[in-house]
Design a protein around this motif. Structure first.
Motif, PDB file in Angstrom:
ATOM      1  N   ALA A 214      -5.084  17.815 -19.330  1.00 36.54           N
ATOM      2  CA  ALA A 214      -4.353  18.479 -18.354  1.00 36.54           C
ATOM      3  C   ALA A 214      -3.992  17.634 -17.067  1.00 36.54           C
ATOM      4  N   ILE A 215      -5.249  16.510 -16.837  1.00 33.54           N
ATOM      5  CA  ILE A 215      -4.828  15.557 -15.651  1.00 33.54           C
ATOM      6  C   ILE A 215      -3.493  14.549 -16.149  1.00 33.54           C
ATOM      7  N   ASP A 216      -3.839  14.140 -17.463  1.00 34.49           N
ATOM      8  CA  ASP A 216      -2.664  13.348 -17.963  1.00 34.49           C
ATOM      9  C   ASP A 216      -1.572  13.829 -17.804  1.00 34.49           C
ATOM     10  N   ALA A 217      -1.293  15.437 -18.073  1.00 32.59           N
ATOM     11  CA  ALA A 217       0.011  16.002 -18.087  1.00 32.59           C
ATOM     12  C   ALA A 217       0.468  16.127 -16.697  1.00 32.59           C
ATOM     13  N   GLY A 218      -0.452  15.824 -15.744  1.00 30.35           N
ATOM     14  CA  GLY A 218      -0.007  16.190 -14.297  1.00 30.35           C
ATOM     15  C   GLY A 218       0.018  17.825 -13.898  1.00 30.35           C
ATOM     16  N   ASP A 219      -0.750  18.338 -14.651  1.00 34.77           N
ATOM     17  CA  ASP A 219      -0.696  19.996 -14.364  1.00 34.77           C
ATOM     18  C   ASP A 219      -1.949  20.462 -13.695  1.00 34.77           C
ATOM     19  N   GLN A 221      -2.758  23.360 -12.159  1.00 35.24           N
ATOM     20  CA  GLN A 221      -3.319  24.564 -12.380  1.00 35.24           C
ATOM     21  C   GLN A 221      -3.940  24.346 -13.791  1.00 35.24           C
ATOM     22  N   ALA A 222      -3.775  23.692 -14.717  1.00 29.31           N
ATOM     23  CA  ALA A 222      -4.373  23.596 -16.081  1.00 29.31           C
ATOM     24  C   ALA A 222      -5.559  22.851 -15.933  1.00 29.31           C
ATOM     25  N   ALA A 223      -5.512  21.847 -15.098  1.00 31.10           N
ATOM     26  CA  ALA A 223      -6.796  21.143 -14.839  1.00 31.10           C
ATOM     27  C   ALA A 223      -7.882  22.020 -14.280  1.00 31.10           C
ATOM     28  N   PRO A 254     -15.083  11.345 -11.511  1.00 34.67           N
ATOM     29  CA  PRO A 254     -15.911  10.856 -10.273  1.00 34.67           C
ATOM     30  C   PRO A 254     -15.536  11.712  -8.898  1.00 34.67           C
ATOM     31  N   LEU A 255     -16.170  11.710  -7.920  1.00 33.87           N
ATOM     32  CA  LEU A 255     -15.845  12.625  -6.865  1.00 33.87           C
ATOM     33  C   LEU A 255     -14.384  12.560  -6.381  1.00 33.87           C
ATOM     34  N   GLY A 256     -13.523  11.120  -6.435  1.00 32.08           N
ATOM     35  CA  GLY A 256     -12.296  10.883  -5.803  1.00 32.08           C
ATOM     36  C   GLY A 256     -11.304  11.698  -6.732  1.00 32.08           C
ATOM     37  N   THR A 257     -11.585  11.589  -7.942  1.00 33.69           N
ATOM     38  CA  THR A 257     -10.614  12.233  -9.197  1.00 33.69           C
ATOM     39  C   THR A 257     -11.080  13.815  -8.756  1.00 33.69           C
ATOM     40  N   GLN A 260      -9.037  14.754  -5.724  1.00 34.80           N
ATOM     41  CA  GLN A 260      -7.434  14.660  -5.818  1.00 34.80           C
ATOM     42  C   GLN A 260      -6.918  16.060  -6.757  1.00 34.80           C
ATOM     43  N   TRP A 261      -7.663  16.207  -7.627  1.00 37.06           N
ATOM     44  CA  TRP A 261      -7.051  17.447  -8.596  1.00 37.06           C
ATOM     45  C   TRP A 261      -7.512  18.905  -8.110  1.00 37.06           C
ATOM     46  N   GLY A 262      -8.438  18.881  -7.073  1.00 38.85           N
ATOM     47  CA  GLY A 262      -8.961  20.143  -6.510  1.00 38.85           C
ATOM     48  C   GLY A 262      -9.911  20.654  -7.552  1.00 38.85           C
ATOM     49  N   LEU A 263     -10.716  20.011  -8.049  1.00 34.53           N
ATOM     50  CA  LEU A 263     -11.737  20.491  -8.975  1.00 34.53           C
ATOM     51  C   LEU A 263     -12.838  20.954  -8.177  1.00 34.53           C
TER      52      LEU A 263
END
Length: 268
Positions: A214-219, A221-223, A254-257, A260-263
């Motif tokens: 999902a992250i590689d696809a830049g999505d 919401q999916a992530a 990691p925390l930065g990721t 970045q993706w709002g996880l």
């Protein structure tokens, strides 16, 4: 190892504690107590602890499908190896104290921890009849204590040429208590490391691949969706190896990721 929340003290345990401590006090005036002197009235706490810990061992987090017949005493009741060559008296007066009781698998409790309770060199022993910690400075991490075990122990990947990757426990940030806890409980024993590795390859890696895709696809919401699905599966109360799952996810994301993706952050 994760933090354990025992919950409410079982009804009737306090009355048992008062009666049994009085009985044992008479015994220890004549000679050190033997294992048989304790009986099994603390067994009233067994099912409560088993459920509170999600039916997993308080130390290695392996699932215990059946009620194991021993209650673990964090501070050993009969004798205690605190360091040095010979054991001395145990914490007999805490044998029925709720704050000293846990639920552990046979391997952690009987084969490895036994009556070991190492203290920091120079630490004074808790006086008889007193409540812990008192003057003691324990080296073992208490799963239900004030410290989060995950602050002392973490899992890291071990890469070996031509072999399947394993995840092994190490002292987080060089924690002395984490290192000693791993040594005493043999949390890096081969059978357990192999079992942990199976947990990662059989379960955690599936979620890692989904989140990564999902992250590689830049999505975004999916992530977030697959991340939530991973948290729900890996950290539900009766799931084994939650500390391991957390460190695997933290290793890959990691925390930065995550920020970045709002996880959503999560810590068992």
């Amino acid at each position: 190892m994760i933090r354990v929340n025992r919950g409410a003290k079982p009804e009737g345990l306090e009355a048992i504690r008062k009666a049994e401590v009085k009985r044992l006090a008479a015994i220890v005036r004549g000679a050190p107590p033997k294992a048989a002197d304790f009986g099994n009235r603390y067994d009233i706490a067994r099912r409560v602890l088993w459920k509170a810990q999600g039916q997993t061992c308080c130390y290695c987090e392996r699932r215990i499908d059946r009620l194991y017949n021993d209650v673990e005493h964090f501070r050993p009741k009969t004798r205690a190896h605190r360091g040095g060559d010979r054991p001395t008296h145990g914490y007999w007066w805490l044998a029925w104290t709720w704050e000293n009781l846990l639920f552990a698998c046979p391997s952690c409790n009987r084969r490895h921890k036994k009556n070991k309770f190492p203290l920091v060199r120079g630490s004074r022993i808790l006086p008889v009849g007193h409540s812990p910690p008192g003057p003691e400075r324990a080296l073992l991490v208490d799963p239900a204590g004030s410290d989060d075990p995950m602050d002392h122990i973490q899992f890291v990947p071990l890469h070996q040429a031509g072999k399947k990757r394993k995840w092994i426990p190490v002292a987080r940030g060089g924690s002395r208590r984490g290192k000693r806890t791993i040594q005493v409980l043999k949390l890096d024993r081969p059978a357990l490391v192999t079992h942990d590795g199976g947990h990662v390859s059989d379960l955690v890696d599936h979620h890692v691949k989904g989140i990564r895709a999902a992250i590689d696809a830049g999505d975004v919401q999916a992530a977030a969706k697959v991340w939530q699905a991973a948290l729900k599966k890996l950290f539900y109360p009766r799931q084994a190896f939650k500390a391991l799952s957390y460190d695997v996810l933290d290793h890959h994301f990691p925390l930065g990721t995550r920020q970045q993706w709002g996880l959503e952050p999560y810590r068992p």
